[in-house]
Design a protein around this motif. Structure first.
Motif, short mmCIF file in Angstrom:
data_model
loop_
_atom_site.label_atom_id
_atom_site.label_comp_id
_atom_site.label_asym_id
_atom_site.label_seq_id
_atom_site.Cartn_x
_atom_site.Cartn_y
_atom_site.Cartn_z
N GLU A 193 -17.99 -8.02 31.06
CA GLU A 193 -17.61 -7.25 32.24
C GLU A 193 -18.84 -6.93 33.08
O GLU A 193 -19.93 -6.74 32.54
N ILE A 194 -18.65 -6.85 34.40
CA ILE A 194 -19.72 -6.45 35.31
C ILE A 194 -19.60 -4.95 35.55
O ILE A 194 -18.53 -4.45 35.91
N LEU A 195 -20.71 -4.21 35.35
CA LEU A 195 -20.70 -2.77 35.52
C LEU A 195 -21.37 -2.31 36.81
O LEU A 195 -21.21 -1.17 37.21
N GLY A 196 -22.15 -3.18 37.44
CA GLY A 196 -22.83 -2.80 38.67
C GLY A 196 -23.80 -3.86 39.13
O GLY A 196 -23.88 -4.95 38.57
N THR A 197 -24.55 -3.51 40.19
CA THR A 197 -25.56 -4.42 40.73
C THR A 197 -26.85 -3.67 41.00
O THR A 197 -26.85 -2.46 41.22
N TYR A 198 -27.95 -4.42 40.98
CA TYR A 198 -29.27 -3.88 41.28
C TYR A 198 -29.98 -4.87 42.19
O TYR A 198 -30.13 -6.04 41.84
N ILE A 199 -30.39 -4.42 43.38
CA ILE A 199 -31.11 -5.25 44.33
C ILE A 199 -32.47 -4.59 44.55
O ILE A 199 -32.55 -3.53 45.17
N ILE A 204 -25.64 -3.94 26.92
CA ILE A 204 -25.55 -3.78 28.37
C ILE A 204 -26.90 -4.21 28.90
O ILE A 204 -27.92 -3.64 28.56
N ARG A 205 -26.91 -5.26 29.73
CA ARG A 205 -28.17 -5.82 30.22
C ARG A 205 -28.03 -6.31 31.66
O ARG A 205 -26.93 -6.33 32.20
N ILE A 206 -29.16 -6.71 32.25
CA ILE A 206 -29.13 -7.24 33.60
C ILE A 206 -29.24 -8.76 33.54
O ILE A 206 -29.87 -9.31 32.64
N SER A 207 -28.61 -9.42 34.51
CA SER A 207 -28.70 -10.88 34.61
C SER A 207 -28.94 -11.25 36.06
O SER A 207 -28.36 -10.66 36.97
N LEU A 208 -29.80 -12.21 36.26
CA LEU A 208 -30.18 -12.66 37.59
C LEU A 208 -29.06 -13.47 38.23
O LEU A 208 -28.52 -14.38 37.60
N ALA A 245 -21.76 -0.20 22.57
CA ALA A 245 -22.67 -1.09 23.30
C ALA A 245 -24.03 -0.43 23.44
O ALA A 245 -24.13 0.76 23.71
N GLN A 246 -25.09 -1.22 23.26
CA GLN A 246 -26.46 -0.72 23.35
C GLN A 246 -27.10 -1.17 24.66
O GLN A 246 -27.24 -2.37 24.88
N PRO A 247 -27.51 -0.25 25.55
CA PRO A 247 -28.21 -0.66 26.77
C PRO A 247 -29.65 -1.07 26.47
O PRO A 247 -30.29 -0.51 25.59
N THR A 248 -30.14 -2.06 27.22
CA THR A 248 -31.53 -2.47 27.08
C THR A 248 -32.43 -1.41 27.71
O THR A 248 -31.97 -0.51 28.41
N SER A 249 -33.73 -1.53 27.49
CA SER A 249 -34.67 -0.54 28.02
C SER A 249 -34.65 -0.51 29.54
O SER A 249 -34.72 0.56 30.15
N ARG A 250 -34.55 -1.67 30.17
CA ARG A 250 -34.50 -1.73 31.64
C ARG A 250 -33.23 -1.07 32.17
O ARG A 250 -33.26 -0.35 33.16
N VAL A 251 -32.12 -1.29 31.52
CA VAL A 251 -30.86 -0.68 31.95
C VAL A 251 -30.91 0.84 31.75
O VAL A 251 -30.41 1.60 32.58
N LYS A 252 -31.53 1.28 30.66
CA LYS A 252 -31.68 2.73 30.45
C LYS A 252 -32.45 3.37 31.59
O LYS A 252 -32.08 4.44 32.08
N SER A 253 -33.53 2.73 32.04
CA SER A 253 -34.31 3.29 33.14
C SER A 253 -33.52 3.26 34.45
O SER A 253 -33.64 4.19 35.26
N LEU A 254 -32.72 2.24 34.67
CA LEU A 254 -31.88 2.19 35.87
C LEU A 254 -30.81 3.28 35.84
O LEU A 254 -30.52 3.91 36.86
N LEU A 255 -30.21 3.51 34.68
CA LEU A 255 -29.23 4.58 34.54
C LEU A 255 -29.83 5.94 34.80
O LEU A 255 -29.23 6.81 35.43
N LYS A 256 -31.05 6.14 34.29
CA LYS A 256 -31.73 7.40 34.51
C LYS A 256 -32.04 7.60 36.00
O LYS A 256 -31.86 8.70 36.54
N ALA A 257 -32.45 6.54 36.68
CA ALA A 257 -32.74 6.62 38.12
C ALA A 257 -31.46 6.86 38.91
O ALA A 257 -31.48 7.58 39.92
N HIS A 258 -30.35 6.30 38.47
CA HIS A 258 -29.07 6.46 39.17
C HIS A 258 -28.53 7.88 39.01
O HIS A 258 -27.95 8.43 39.94
N LYS A 280 -26.95 -1.61 49.14
CA LYS A 280 -27.49 -0.47 48.41
C LYS A 280 -28.37 -1.00 47.29
O LYS A 280 -28.09 -2.04 46.71
N LYS A 281 -29.41 -0.27 46.95
CA LYS A 281 -30.35 -0.71 45.93
C LYS A 281 -29.71 -0.74 44.55
O LYS A 281 -29.92 -1.68 43.79
N LEU A 282 -28.92 0.28 44.22
CA LEU A 282 -28.35 0.39 42.88
C LEU A 282 -26.92 0.90 42.96
O LEU A 282 -26.67 1.96 43.52
N VAL A 283 -26.00 0.12 42.41
CA VAL A 283 -24.59 0.50 42.36
C VAL A 283 -24.14 0.34 40.92
O VAL A 283 -24.18 -0.77 40.38
#
Length: 80
Positions: free
Chosen positions: A34-40, A4-8, A65-78, A48-51
């Motif tokens: 699959e798309i799980l959400g968006t981050y702006i 699970i990662r982010i893509s520009l 599935a293994q989330p990347t470190s950036r995705v883990k921090s976004l999940l924690k913030a969400h 919205k900043k995080l969906v």
């Protein structure tokens, strides 16, 4: 391995990221499952900043599935 990662996907000077599930061997901005959400980072107007669809994220993590470190921090913030 599935990750699970982010893509520009934004335009110049207006970054927007998708939180996606993809094969780790594919390019970061390439094909995904699959798309799980968006981050702006700097939302404008009604954006919205995080969906994130947390149910889908939990389902993919249960499947292995293994989330990347950036995705883990976004999940924690969400979640807080």
């Amino acid at each position: 391995m599935v990750v699970i990662r982010i893509s520009l996907c934004g335009s110049k000077h207006r970054p927007k990221y998708r939180i996606t599930v993809a094969d780790s061997r594919k390019a970061a901005t390439g094909r995904f499952i699959e798309i799980l959400g968006t981050y702006i980072p700097s939302p404008q107007g009604q954006d919205k900043k995080l969906v994130i669809d947390t149910d889908k994220v939990e389902a993919w993590v249960k499947k292995g599935a293994q989330p990347t470190s950036r995705v883990k921090s976004l999940l924690k913030a969400h979640s807080s």
